[in-house]
Design a protein around this motif. Structure first.
Motif, short mmCIF file in Angstrom:
data_model
loop_
_atom_site.label_atom_id
_atom_site.label_comp_id
_atom_site.label_asym_id
_atom_site.label_seq_id
_atom_site.Cartn_x
_atom_site.Cartn_y
_atom_site.Cartn_z
N LEU A 285 9.80 -13.63 34.11
CA LEU A 285 8.54 -12.88 34.09
C LEU A 285 7.95 -12.72 35.49
N VAL A 286 8.24 -13.65 36.39
CA VAL A 286 7.81 -13.49 37.78
C VAL A 286 8.44 -12.24 38.37
N HIS A 287 9.72 -12.01 38.09
CA HIS A 287 10.40 -10.83 38.62
C HIS A 287 9.86 -9.55 37.99
N VAL A 288 9.54 -9.60 36.72
CA VAL A 288 8.95 -8.44 36.06
C VAL A 288 7.60 -8.11 36.70
N ALA A 289 6.79 -9.14 36.94
CA ALA A 289 5.48 -8.93 37.56
C ALA A 289 5.61 -8.38 38.98
N LEU A 290 6.58 -8.88 39.73
CA LEU A 290 6.76 -8.39 41.10
C LEU A 290 7.32 -6.97 41.13
N ALA A 291 8.15 -6.62 40.16
CA ALA A 291 8.78 -5.30 40.14
C ALA A 291 7.89 -4.25 39.50
N TRP A 292 6.92 -4.66 38.70
CA TRP A 292 6.14 -3.71 37.91
C TRP A 292 5.49 -2.58 38.73
N PRO A 293 4.85 -2.86 39.87
CA PRO A 293 4.25 -1.75 40.60
C PRO A 293 5.26 -0.69 41.04
N PHE A 294 6.48 -1.09 41.32
CA PHE A 294 7.50 -0.16 41.77
C PHE A 294 8.22 0.48 40.59
#
Length: 186
Positions: free
Chosen positions: A76-85
């Motif tokens: 979920l950390v990766h999803v949160a970091l990738a979400w804006p892009f």
């Protein structure tokens, strides 16, 4: 010059973060370690190669259910970091984030100078390197799984007094379980 700056900017923080992850693991702060490890992988992708070691540590100490839970939290950390892009242009994000058609630069290699410039620049060589890397990760995952199964089984046997007479326990039994798994996995 730019390559050296990139190494300083990417490698130092990722190694410092990995040291923090090791401290959190030995302190048995499982969620914090999972989240920090995920952020470390987001900082430098080659830190994902430590995933089999972390899987060994988590499975040996927590079992499958909690290990999957902490792995999901890390994802979920990766999803949160990738979400804006990814939310603005998902096709471009996936295409550029996982671009396997990049050309290897002859000037940047130190380990493969012996193969020659023509072989090094060939697409088949890139695919062979990728395949060898994935095979090594798969073998490491298999080894981590086998180590985990053995550690859990031996810990269960020791707990229930099922050790054969005259058999000495392995050296890592004197450590805490998380330290034993870290010792074996690292």
């Amino acid at each position: 010059h730019l390559y050296n700056v990139r190494v300083l900017v990417n490698d130092f923080p990722s190694v410092a973060l990995m040291t923090g992850v090791a401290v959190l693991l030995t302190s048995r702060r499982w969620l914090a370690a999972a989240l920090l490890y995920s952020f470390t992988v987001a900082t430098k992708l080659n830190m994902a190669l430590y995933a089999p070691a972390f899987a060994t540590i988590y499975f040996a100490n927590l079992g499958w259910e909690l290990s999957v839970f902490y792995g999901t939290c890390a994802g979920l950390v990766h999803v949160a970091l990738a979400w804006p892009f990814a939310s603005t242009n998902p096709q471009a994000y996936v295409r550029w984030a996982y671009d396997f058609s990049r050309t290897l630069l002859w000037d940047k290699t130190r380990a493969f100078k012996w193969v020659g410039r023509a072989v090094y620049g060939a697409p088949a060589f890139r695919r062979a390197l990728l395949g060898a890397g994935l095979a090594l990760v798969a073998l490491t995952c298999l080894a981590a799984y086998l180590i985990t199964v053995r550690l859990v089984d031996e810990r269960r046997r020791l707990k229930h007094g099922m050790v054969r007479a005259g058999r000495r326990p392995r050296p890592w039994h004197h450590l805490l379980p998380s330290e034993a798994a870290i010792d074996v996995a690292w």
